[in-house]
Design an enzyme around this catalytic site. Structure first.
Site, mmCIF file in Angstrom:
data_model
loop_
_atom_site.group_PDB
_atom_site.id
_atom_site.type_symbol
_atom_site.label_atom_id
_atom_site.label_comp_id
_atom_site.label_asym_id
_atom_site.label_seq_id
_atom_site.Cartn_x
_atom_site.Cartn_y
_atom_site.Cartn_z
ATOM 1 N N ASP A 13 0.879 -1.152 0.000
ATOM 2 C CA ASP A 13 0.000 0.000 0.000
ATOM 3 C C ASP A 13 0.934 1.223 0.000
ATOM 4 O OD1 ASP A 13 -2.391 1.567 0.532
ATOM 5 O OD2 ASP A 13 -1.616 1.768 2.564
ATOM 6 N N LEU A 14 0.405 2.391 -0.341
ATOM 7 C CA LEU A 14 1.286 3.563 -0.388
ATOM 8 C C LEU A 14 1.093 4.471 0.833
ATOM 9 C CD1 LEU A 14 3.331 5.345 -1.967
ATOM 10 C CD2 LEU A 14 1.359 6.428 -3.062
ATOM 11 N N ASP A 15 -0.081 5.145 0.860
ATOM 12 C CA ASP A 15 -0.340 6.127 1.917
ATOM 13 C C ASP A 15 -0.375 5.444 3.280
ATOM 14 O OD1 ASP A 15 -0.624 8.279 0.157
ATOM 15 O OD2 ASP A 15 -2.714 7.806 -0.226
ATOM 16 N N THR A 21 1.416 10.151 4.097
ATOM 17 C CA THR A 21 0.553 11.144 3.451
ATOM 18 C C THR A 21 -0.826 11.162 4.104
ATOM 19 O OG1 THR A 21 0.399 9.429 1.800
ATOM 20 C CG2 THR A 21 1.555 11.428 1.159
ATOM 21 N N LYS A 49 -8.992 5.822 5.852
ATOM 22 C CA LYS A 49 -7.718 5.291 5.349
ATOM 23 C C LYS A 49 -7.954 4.170 4.346
ATOM 24 C CE LYS A 49 -4.668 6.641 9.111
ATOM 25 N NZ LYS A 49 -3.844 6.189 10.247
ATOM 26 N N SER A 118 -2.397 0.678 -4.415
ATOM 27 C CA SER A 118 -2.873 1.860 -3.695
ATOM 28 C C SER A 118 -4.223 2.314 -4.239
ATOM 29 C CB SER A 118 -1.852 2.990 -3.859
ATOM 30 O OG SER A 118 -2.399 4.208 -3.406
ATOM 31 N N ALA A 119 -5.062 2.829 -3.341
ATOM 32 C CA ALA A 119 -6.353 3.384 -3.761
ATOM 33 C C ALA A 119 -6.175 4.779 -4.363
ATOM 34 C CB ALA A 119 -7.275 3.460 -2.556
ATOM 35 N N LYS A 149 -10.873 -0.576 -2.229
ATOM 36 C CA LYS A 149 -10.740 -1.423 -1.044
ATOM 37 C C LYS A 149 -11.983 -1.176 -0.164
ATOM 38 C CE LYS A 149 -5.756 -0.518 -1.182
ATOM 39 N NZ LYS A 149 -4.614 0.182 -0.565
ATOM 40 N N GLU A 173 -0.197 -3.241 4.646
ATOM 41 C CA GLU A 173 -1.310 -2.286 4.698
ATOM 42 C C GLU A 173 -1.376 -1.533 6.020
ATOM 43 O OE1 GLU A 173 -3.864 -0.713 3.683
ATOM 44 O OE2 GLU A 173 -4.041 -1.353 1.616
ATOM 45 N N ASP A 174 -1.893 -0.312 5.982
ATOM 46 C CA ASP A 174 -2.106 0.441 7.228
ATOM 47 C C ASP A 174 -3.586 0.674 7.505
ATOM 48 O OD1 ASP A 174 -2.553 2.356 5.160
ATOM 49 O OD2 ASP A 174 -2.350 3.937 6.666
#
Ligand code: B16
Ligand code: MG
Length: 220
Positions: A13-15, A21, A49, A118-119, A149, A173-174
């Site tokens: 995942d990114l953020d 971010t 998130k 990433s979303a 997601k 994932e966060d």
């Protein structure tokens, strides 16, 4: 659960996983929520998130107990992204979260395939700012999927593009939405953050500093 099984592919995942971010998303949404007469809290933000931009606005409207006509809805989405893009202007490689670069290096060295799931529709801009685009064998972002997601589409597209079965993939994932997406896709889900905030994950670590080489060696 795929505990202690060797995997061939890592989907990030990114953020909130590679870069924080999430705090910028929060600030931009807080402004929109205020326009809807609602004071968005950090606790509310947990529910946003990993959730796509329109789905996030719908959740805020639910929290605020209000609705918007289609034109205002679209203009708020536009404004949120404009503010968010302004906030991420200053992102640099120094913003890569602790331990992430070491993990990417380890995975590359060990020939593990690396994907982004990433979303965010801004994922490419952020990867470029962080100067890590070349680490990714495949990039699936908010522009490449129909369903956000917790639907598993983003991660399944990633594993397909990498030519790997879902069971061979570990997702980092966060967000609960992202953990649910990974599990719905049949993948091993590693949550990053406070274990109290998650359910149904296979593993949880506070961050990539805790998820070090020793842990990576058990996963891949
Ligand atoms: P954008 P991730 C998600 O990214 C964020 O966690 C979520 O807060 C955001 O609403 C979503 O991307 C859409 O982002 O507005 O930039 O398209 O965590 O899946 O990398
Ligand atoms: Mg995230």
């Amino acid at each position: 659960m795929n505990r202690l099984k060797k995997h061939r592919c890592a989907l990030f995942d990114l953020d909130g996983v590679i870069v924080d971010t999430a705090k910028y998303h929060f600030l931009a949404w807080k402004k929109i929520a205020a326009q809807c007469g609602y004071e968005l809290t950090l606790q509310d933000n947990e529910q946003l998130k990993g959730v796509s931009r329109p789905d996030s606005l719908n959740r805020i409207l639910e929290m605020a107990g209000t609705r918007l006509d289609e034109t205002t809805f679209e203009s708020y989405l536009h404004q949120k992204n404009k503010d968010y893009l302004q906030l991420i202007q200053e992102v640099t490689p120094e913003d890569i979260l602790p331990g992430v670069q070491a993990a990417l290096n380890f995975l590359k060295l060990n020939k593990v395939k690396i994907g982004l799931g990433s979303a965010s529709k801004n994922a490419l801009i952020i990867l470029e700012k962080l100067q890590i685009t070349s680490f990714f064998d495949v990039i699936i972002d908010g522009n490449s999927v129909q369903q956000g997601k917790p639907h598993p589409e983003v991660f399944l597209k990633g594993s397909n593009a990498l030519g790997e079965a879902a069971e061979a993939c570990v997702v980092f994932e966060d967000s609960q939405a992202g953990i649910d997406a990974a599990k719905a896709g049949g993948m091993t889900a590693v949550a990053l953050g406070d274990a109290k905030l998650f359910k149904n994950m296979d593993y949880c670590y506070p961050d990539f500093e805790a998820l070090d080489k020793v842990v990576l060696q058990t996963l891949f």
